[in-house]
Structure formats: structure tokens, C-alpha cells
Enzyme design. Structure first.
Site, mmCIF file in Angstrom:
data_model
loop_
_atom_site.group_PDB
_atom_site.id
_atom_site.type_symbol
_atom_site.label_atom_id
_atom_site.label_comp_id
_atom_site.label_asym_id
_atom_site.label_seq_id
_atom_site.Cartn_x
_atom_site.Cartn_y
_atom_site.Cartn_z
ATOM 1 N N HIS A 75 0.849 -1.195 0.000
ATOM 2 C CA HIS A 75 0.000 0.000 0.000
ATOM 3 C C HIS A 75 0.880 1.240 0.000
ATOM 4 O O HIS A 75 1.882 1.283 0.707
ATOM 5 C CB HIS A 75 -0.897 0.031 1.249
ATOM 6 N N TYR A 200 -8.685 4.999 8.382
ATOM 7 C CA TYR A 200 -8.720 5.322 9.809
ATOM 8 C C TYR A 200 -9.822 6.363 9.990
ATOM 9 O O TYR A 200 -9.680 7.487 9.494
ATOM 10 C CB TYR A 200 -7.371 5.886 10.280
ATOM 11 N N PRO A 292 -2.613 -0.348 19.027
ATOM 12 C CA PRO A 292 -2.445 -0.765 17.624
ATOM 13 C C PRO A 292 -2.689 0.332 16.594
ATOM 14 O O PRO A 292 -2.501 0.101 15.396
ATOM 15 C CB PRO A 292 -3.476 -1.892 17.473
ATOM 16 N N LYS A 296 2.405 -0.458 14.926
ATOM 17 C CA LYS A 296 3.846 -0.532 15.174
ATOM 18 C C LYS A 296 4.313 -1.786 15.916
ATOM 19 O O LYS A 296 5.522 -2.068 15.945
ATOM 20 C CB LYS A 296 4.300 0.696 16.007
ATOM 21 N N TYR A 384 4.571 6.475 10.054
ATOM 22 C CA TYR A 384 3.750 5.307 9.714
ATOM 23 C C TYR A 384 4.556 4.286 8.914
ATOM 24 O O TYR A 384 4.483 3.083 9.154
ATOM 25 C CB TYR A 384 2.507 5.745 8.923
HETATM 26 C C1 PHB Z 1 -4.733 -4.841 10.862
HETATM 27 O O1 PHB Z 1 -4.914 -5.003 9.654
HETATM 28 O O2 PHB Z 1 -4.901 -5.760 11.660
HETATM 29 C C2 PHB Z 1 -4.336 -3.501 11.359
HETATM 30 C C3 PHB Z 1 -4.103 -2.480 10.459
HETATM 31 C C4 PHB Z 1 -3.722 -1.233 10.924
HETATM 32 C C5 PHB Z 1 -3.597 -1.005 12.280
HETATM 33 C C6 PHB Z 1 -3.815 -2.035 13.184
HETATM 34 C C7 PHB Z 1 -4.191 -3.284 12.723
HETATM 35 O O3 PHB Z 1 -3.253 0.235 12.717
#
Ligand code: PHB
Ligand code: APR
Length: 386
Positions: A75, A200, A292, A296, A384
Site C-alpha cells: 500500500h 482510519y 495498535p 507498530k 507510519y
Molecule cells: C490490521 O490489519 O490488523 C491492522 C491495520 C492497521 C492497524 C492495526 C491493525 O493500525
């Protein structure tokens, strides 16, 4: 394996322990991994799935990236969604070409277990009563089952609830922690992707995250009460909540599908310092936890063992202890940067129980600032992508 000996005893077959064992093997250093769960369990536990560029590079260079390259998804951006509109943050463009890979943690585990076992590596599954002894000597011992293992060094890679960190006397470490008053409700869904990149989403009902796993399986999360029970959430209620948090005037909608896995995860920030006690070196979740939101956790574990493996190689090859002496300081620099980033993302995107309308508007102002200021967006992109 009655009363045997190895160079590095590794507690825990998570990403940290397995990758460390693999990297040491490539340098000709012997290790044994002791894991309390079964192979089936560690290979099926659902965790996160975002790998930074540096993690992808290390897995590839060390020869365990082949399936990831084939099945993972690269991505180049993420979306921030607020006030019902999605705004793309072009991560690669803002970070000098870096990208992220979506590839589930348990797939990384499968690849590492296979690589270790194919190379004749030793992983003991289902160990009981693990106890560390002689950490202040140069030949520590690990007791487990009715057996023991002698070694030169111990790597404590046994996660947040393991025994390595608590073995360090409280007077010899300092713990830094923050608990968040919410958790994440995570689901796996049989559905095609609803979006080309992760979303997000900020919403007054709470945060939501749209992630992915494959062309047919999607990973979704929404902020919830950490003490809630998945049984309180029939599928219809989950979809209602996700639609409410993700809907907007732009008309974008999440694609529904069969939910086949549900779970609630706690959110905390935690660091212990230093990450060493005598001949014990902590790595990964055993030493630190991030919420999460910044994706990270796995990447920090990988960075720790990259630094630790180099230090151990330089000990065995050059008789130099410098790397081992610097391990904690070097690893902690990266850890605190990720702690900061994860805390920042969490604070900006979640609804806190005591939030006032003022704070809600401040969050929106910050999100708007990221979307309209290249400088601010670069901060997000750099952190990120790692
Ligand atoms: C996930 O795909 O499990 C995932 C993706 C982004 C995050 C946390 C978990 O910030
Ligand atoms: N003895 C042996 N093994 C143990 C013990 C013990 N006493 N206690 C725990 N373990 C094992 C666990 O069963 C687990 O398989 O240690 C392993 C630790 O793995 P992880 O928790 O995955 O930790 P780590 O390798 O540091 O990876 C960090 O995992 O939690 C995620 O988000 C986090 O992605 C990050 C990653």
C-alpha cells in the site's frame, strides 16, 4: 533434550523470538526456542498485519519473504476519514518512496517456523514452568518441564504476559505505562475489499478502522468498551455500528459479509527500561506495548531483534561486548519514537469518555491540519512507514 546447552536460549516463539533465532542461525549461532503454546496455536492466533518497509526488507534479505512478496499487499497510502469524507495521505510520495505491506502476523509466524524447522532449528512447543536462573553469571540456565537448558545468553521474547520481564528485580527496572479507557473490537469478514487502502475513521461514536487481508477476507475494527463481551455483539449490531461510524455525505459504504472471527483487544502503552538485566535481553512485547493505532507492535519487535542479533554476532565473531552494552539504549530510541506516534494517533482518532465538545473539535482541527499541510502529513507518513 535432557539438560542440553545452546548459545542463545530464546523464550517465546512470537515474531521476535522466531526471527531472532533465524537471524542467529544465518550467522552460525546456535539457539533453542522455548514456546508455551502449540505450533497450531501460534500459527492461528489473529493479530495485526501491517509491515513497515524496514520489516519487509529484513524478512526479504534474510530469505523468509518469498510468500509475503507473493501474497501480501503493498500500500502506498492510507485514508483519514472524518466528517464523513475520506482524505488520502500519500505515504510513499511523502516519505521518499517508502510503502507498507499488509500481511497478517500469523502468516509471518508460519513462514518463520517453517524456515527454522527446515533448517533443523530447535523449537520446543508446549513448555511448562519456565524459570530463569543465573542471569548475573555468564552461564544462565532455563528450567522448564523437568529439564534445563544452559546457555550464554537469554532472549526474553515471551510477550507482555511472559515470565522474562517479571524475573528482573523491580529495583533493576523502571516501567512506564498508560492504559486507555477503550479497546478495539476486531472482526474478520468474508467480503471483497471495500476500499483500496486502509481507512482510519474518526467519528463521534468512536474510532473505526477498515483494513484488509486478501481479495476475499477483510479485517475491521471499532473502538469499544475494553470490558465488553463479544457475545453482546450479534452480527447485526456490529454492522449497524460500523455503518454509523463510517457513513457520510460522500455515500461511501462498508461492504458487509459473513463474520467468522470476533475479538476484543485491550489498548495500552508500556515500556520497561532498561531492556537488559545481566545476560537477559528483552525484545518485542516483553519489553514494550503500543496501542495498535499506529500499527507498530510487530515492527518494533522486528527492530529489537535486528539490533540484538547484530550485537550477538559481534560478540561471537569479534569478541566485542559493545553492541550488547548499547542494545537497550539503541532499541529504546526507536521504541519511544513509536510510543509517541502510537499515542498521538490514538489520542487524535478515539473518543475518550471524558471528552468535551471542545476536545472533539480540536481532534477535527488536527485531522484537517494533516490533510491540508504537507509538513504535518509528512510527519504522519514518516512515522507510519517507519
Ligand atoms: C490490521 O490489519 O490488523 C491492522 C491495520 C492497521 C492497524 C492495526 C491493525 O493500525
Ligand atoms: N514460556 C514460553 N513461551 C511463552 C511464555 C513462557 N512463560 N509466555 C509467553 N510465551 C510465548 C507466547 O505464547 C507467544 O507465542 O511467547 C510468545 C510471545 O509472542 P508475541 O506476544 O507475539 O510477542 P512478540 O514476539 O514480541 O511480537 C510482538 O505481537 O502482540 C503482538 O502487536 C504485537 O505485533 C506485535 C507482536
Amino acid at each position: 533434550m535432557k539438560n542440553s546447552k545452546t548459545q542463545v536460549a530464546i523464550i517465546g516463539a512470537g515474531p521476535a523470538g522466531l526471527l531472532l533465532s533465524h537471524l542467529l542461525h544465518l550467522a552460525g549461532i546456535d539457539s533453542v526456542v522455548l514456546e508455551s503454546r502449540s505450533r497450531e496455536e501460534i500459527e492461528s492466533t489473529i493479530r495485526a498485519g501491517v509491515l513497515e518497509q524496514g520489516t519487509v526488507d529484513l524478512l526479504t534479505q534474510s530469505g523468509v519473504g518469498e510468500r509475503m512478496k507473493r501474497e501480501g499487499f503493498v500500500h502506498h497510502g492510507i485514508y483519514l476519514r472524518f466528517n464523513g469524507h475520506s482524505h488520502r495521505i500519500p505515504l510513499s510520495e511523502l516519505s521518499g518512496g517508502r510503502s507498507i505491506m499488509v500481511y497478517a502476523q500469523h502468516e509471518v509466524i508460519k513462514d518463520l517456523v517453517k524456515a527454522r524447522l527446515d533448517a533443523g532449528g530447535k523449537i520446543v512447543f508446549g513448555v511448562r514452568d519456565v524459570r530463569l536462573e543465573g542471569l548475573d553469571s555468564d552461564s544462565p540456565r532455563i528450567h522448564f518441564n523437568q529439564d534445563f537448558l544452559s546457555c550464554d545468553f537469554v532472549a526474553g521474547c515471551d510477550g507482555f504476559h511472559g515470565i522474562s520481564r517479571p524475573t528482573i528485580p523491580a529495583a533493576s527496572r523502571t516501567d512506564f505505562k498508560r492504559n486507555y479507557p477503550f479497546g478495539w473490537f476486531g472482526i474478520l469478514v468474508e467480503a471483497p475489499p471495500a476500499t483500496d487502502e486502509l481507512i482510519y475513521a474518526h467519528h463521534e461514536r468512536g474510532f473505526a478502522l477498515v483494513s484488509t487481508r486478501s481479495p476475499t477476507i477483510q479485517r475491521l475494527y471499532f473502538q469499544c468498551d475494553p470490558k465488553d463481551d463479544v457475545n453482546n455483539w450479534p452480527d447485526s449490531r456490529i454492522w449497524e455500528e460500523l455503518h454509523a461510524r463510517l457513513a457520510g455525505p460522500d455515500g461511501w459504504k462498508i461492504t458487509e459479509g459473513r463474520i467468522f472471527q470476533k475479538g476484543i483487544i485491550a489498548m495500552r502503552s508500556f515500556v520497561t527500561e532498561p531492556m537488559r538485566y545481566g545476560r537477559l535481553f528483552l525484545a518485542g512485547d516483553a519489553a514494550h506495548i503500543v496501542p495498535p493505532t499506529g500499527a507498530k507492535g510487530l515492527n518494533l519487535a522486528v527492530n529489537d531483534v535486528r539490533v540484538l542479533s547484530q550485537a550477538l554476532v559481534s560478540f561471537y565473531e569479534k569478541k566485542s561486548e559493545d553492541g550488547l552494552k548499547d542494545y537497550s539504549t539503541t532499541a529504546l530510541k526507536r521504541v519511544w519514537r513509536a510510543e509517541y506516534f502510537s499515542w498521538w494517533m490514538t489520542s487524535m482518532l478515539h473518543r475518550f469518555p471524558d471528552d468535551s465538545p471542545f476536545q472533539h473539535r480540536i481532534q477535527l482541527a488536527e485531522l484537517d491540519y494533516i490533510v491540508h499541510s504537507r509538513a504535518k502529513a509528512v510527519t504522519l507518513a514518516e512515522n507510519y512507514t517507519g
